[in-house]
Scaffold this motif. Structure first.
Motif, PDB file in Angstrom:
ATOM      1  N   PRO A   2      12.199   5.752  52.128  1.00  0.00           N
ATOM      2  CA  PRO A   2      11.965   6.158  53.521  1.00  0.00           C
ATOM      3  C   PRO A   2      13.182   6.866  54.102  1.00  0.00           C
ATOM      4  O   PRO A   2      14.322   6.615  53.697  1.00  0.00           O
ATOM      5  CB  PRO A   2      11.708   4.830  54.225  1.00  0.00           C
ATOM      6  CG  PRO A   2      12.359   3.803  53.375  1.00  0.00           C
ATOM      7  CD  PRO A   2      12.238   4.296  51.967  1.00  0.00           C
ATOM      8  N   LYS A   3      12.927   7.754  55.033  1.00  0.00           N
ATOM      9  CA  LYS A   3      14.022   8.438  55.714  1.00  0.00           C
ATOM     10  C   LYS A   3      14.804   7.439  56.557  1.00  0.00           C
ATOM     11  O   LYS A   3      14.231   6.569  57.215  1.00  0.00           O
ATOM     12  CB  LYS A   3      13.483   9.562  56.598  1.00  0.00           C
ATOM     13  CG  LYS A   3      13.033  10.797  55.823  1.00  0.00           C
ATOM     14  CD  LYS A   3      12.728  11.931  56.775  1.00  0.00           C
ATOM     15  CE  LYS A   3      12.473  13.235  56.018  1.00  0.00           C
ATOM     16  NZ  LYS A   3      11.210  13.214  55.287  1.00  0.00           N
ATOM     17  N   TYR A  26       9.995   4.599  58.693  1.00  0.00           N
ATOM     18  CA  TYR A  26      11.409   4.937  58.555  1.00  0.00           C
ATOM     19  C   TYR A  26      12.218   3.698  58.175  1.00  0.00           C
ATOM     20  O   TYR A  26      11.763   2.561  58.344  1.00  0.00           O
ATOM     21  CB  TYR A  26      11.962   5.491  59.869  1.00  0.00           C
ATOM     22  CG  TYR A  26      11.356   6.802  60.314  1.00  0.00           C
ATOM     23  CD1 TYR A  26      11.804   8.009  59.800  1.00  0.00           C
ATOM     24  CD2 TYR A  26      10.343   6.826  61.274  1.00  0.00           C
ATOM     25  CE1 TYR A  26      11.250   9.216  60.221  1.00  0.00           C
ATOM     26  CE2 TYR A  26       9.783   8.022  61.700  1.00  0.00           C
ATOM     27  CZ  TYR A  26      10.236   9.214  61.170  1.00  0.00           C
ATOM     28  OH  TYR A  26       9.685  10.398  61.592  1.00  0.00           O
ATOM     29  N   ASP A 175      19.239  10.576  57.699  1.00  0.00           N
ATOM     30  CA  ASP A 175      18.290  11.693  57.787  1.00  0.00           C
ATOM     31  C   ASP A 175      18.059  12.158  59.226  1.00  0.00           C
ATOM     32  O   ASP A 175      17.699  13.318  59.438  1.00  0.00           O
ATOM     33  CB  ASP A 175      16.956  11.286  57.162  1.00  0.00           C
ATOM     34  CG  ASP A 175      17.085  11.003  55.684  1.00  0.00           C
ATOM     35  OD1 ASP A 175      17.353  11.945  54.922  1.00  0.00           O
ATOM     36  OD2 ASP A 175      16.940   9.823  55.290  1.00  0.00           O
ATOM     37  N   HIS A 238       9.283  12.684  64.639  1.00  0.00           N
ATOM     38  CA  HIS A 238       8.247  12.874  63.630  1.00  0.00           C
ATOM     39  C   HIS A 238       8.081  14.354  63.290  1.00  0.00           C
ATOM     40  O   HIS A 238       7.794  14.719  62.144  1.00  0.00           O
ATOM     41  CB  HIS A 238       6.920  12.302  64.132  1.00  0.00           C
ATOM     42  CG  HIS A 238       5.858  12.204  63.086  1.00  0.00           C
ATOM     43  ND1 HIS A 238       5.091  13.292  62.726  1.00  0.00           N
ATOM     44  CD2 HIS A 238       5.451  11.178  62.308  1.00  0.00           C
ATOM     45  CE1 HIS A 238       4.243  12.925  61.786  1.00  0.00           C
ATOM     46  NE2 HIS A 238       4.443  11.651  61.513  1.00  0.00           N
ATOM     47  N   ALA A 241      11.616  15.332  61.353  1.00  0.00           N
ATOM     48  CA  ALA A 241      11.926  14.490  60.183  1.00  0.00           C
ATOM     49  C   ALA A 241      10.783  13.526  59.938  1.00  0.00           C
ATOM     50  O   ALA A 241      10.915  12.311  60.156  1.00  0.00           O
ATOM     51  CB  ALA A 241      13.235  13.734  60.398  1.00  0.00           C
ATOM     52  N   PRO A 243       8.204  10.894  58.414  1.00  0.00           N
ATOM     53  CA  PRO A 243       8.443   9.837  57.421  1.00  0.00           C
ATOM     54  C   PRO A 243       7.788  10.180  56.091  1.00  0.00           C
ATOM     55  O   PRO A 243       6.787  10.908  56.035  1.00  0.00           O
ATOM     56  CB  PRO A 243       7.786   8.605  58.062  1.00  0.00           C
ATOM     57  CG  PRO A 243       6.750   9.165  58.982  1.00  0.00           C
ATOM     58  CD  PRO A 243       7.312  10.448  59.512  1.00  0.00           C
ATOM     59  N   ASP A 244       8.347   9.685  55.025  1.00  0.00           N
ATOM     60  CA  ASP A 244       7.798   9.895  53.690  1.00  0.00           C
ATOM     61  C   ASP A 244       6.775   8.806  53.416  1.00  0.00           C
ATOM     62  O   ASP A 244       7.098   7.739  52.889  1.00  0.00           O
ATOM     63  CB  ASP A 244       8.916   9.857  52.642  1.00  0.00           C
ATOM     64  CG  ASP A 244       9.912  10.986  52.850  1.00  0.00           C
ATOM     65  OD1 ASP A 244       9.487  12.083  53.273  1.00  0.00           O
ATOM     66  OD2 ASP A 244      11.116  10.761  52.605  1.00  0.00           O
ATOM     67  N   LEU A 245       5.542   9.067  53.799  1.00  0.00           N
ATOM     68  CA  LEU A 245       4.499   8.064  53.640  1.00  0.00           C
ATOM     69  C   LEU A 245       3.716   8.307  52.362  1.00  0.00           C
ATOM     70  O   LEU A 245       3.616   9.413  51.872  1.00  0.00           O
ATOM     71  CB  LEU A 245       3.546   8.108  54.862  1.00  0.00           C
ATOM     72  CG  LEU A 245       4.222   7.846  56.209  1.00  0.00           C
ATOM     73  CD1 LEU A 245       3.211   7.982  57.336  1.00  0.00           C
ATOM     74  CD2 LEU A 245       4.820   6.440  56.240  1.00  0.00           C
TER      75      LEU A 245
END
Length: 245
Positions: A2-3, A26, A175, A238, A241, A243-245
């Motif tokens: 996750p960021k 995050y 990040d 959001h 940046a 989130p890496d979901l």
């Protein structure tokens, strides 16, 4: 992974934001860069010395807490103005009134709203302004320029916690970094101690005045929240940046 999002708020303020960020996907990275010290006695004395103001100006929930502790029954006949809905909610939670909230959650909009509400009566009116020690002088100066008599008292002071800069150096880079006030931006810039500002990732300011303070301190601002609220900050975060979901 996750960021990672840096949170530099006072320790007592971090939990709600950290939990929200975690829920959104995050990784919150908490390094408080300030400690608050309430000046309850000063505010209590100030209330005795200024018993009948026309306006009380409140620009943060912390000020609301200090006033409610120091002088919970003072200034009952005054017009109470809050900078935004979050401050209004805090005033109401601690049993203090709120009569005026500007549509835009900025100090400039609040000054304009007070001027619109009072009209010619603002000239010579006494405005009480309990504030943080690091508050910008612009608000008081703007009201004074419109003819108000502005009396200020420092409701709380901000200090850097011991070891904060070393703790910050250990967690960088991140990040993204939300910045929720101009003073927070200045503290963050000072705490970097010459480090590359890019180590903060995408910097999101809560509003234009905060963004301006960040830029003046040498920080790069990637986004400004709209609306100028914590929810607006999360929306802007959001966007720049996700989130890496």
């Amino acid at each position: 992974m996750p960021k990672r999002v840096l949170i530099t708020r006072a320790a007592e303020d971090t939990a709600p934001l950290a939990s929200t960020l975690a829920r959104l996907g995050y990784e919150p990275v908490v390094v408080p860069l300030l400690e608050r010290h309430w000046r309850v006695g000063d505010v209590a004395d100030f209330a005795v010395a200024h018993p009948r103001p026309q306006v009380v100006l409140v620009t943060s929930g912390v000020v609301a807490d200090v006033v409610a502790t120091a002088a919970p029954k003072a200034w009952g006949n005054a017009l109470w103005a809050a900078v935004g809905r979050a401050t209004q909610a805090r005033l109401e939670q601690v049993g203090l009134p709120c009569h005026l909230v500007p549509s835009q959650h900025t100090a400039e909009a609040m000054v304009a709203a007070i001027a619109d509400e009072l009209g010619d009566e603002l000239k010579g009116a006494q405005v009480l302004y309990p504030r943080a020690d690091l508050a910008s002088p612009t608000t008081a100066a703007s009201l004074a320029a419109l003819g108000a008599r502005v009396d200020e008292v420092v409701a709380y002071t901000n200090r850097e916690p011991p070891g904060a800069r070393e703790a910050l150096a250990r967690v960088l880079p991140v990040d993204a970094t939300p910045v929720l006030s101009g003073s927070a931006g200045r503290r963050l810039a000072a705490a970097l101690a010459g480090a590359d500002v890019e180590c903060l990732g995408k910097l999101v300011a809560i509003g234009p005045s905060t963004a301006g303070a960040c830029r003046a301190a040498g920080l790069r601002v990637h986004a400004e929240a709209s609306p100028h609220t914590l929810q607006g900050v999360l929306i802007a975060l959001h966007a720049v940046a996700p989130p890496d979901l």
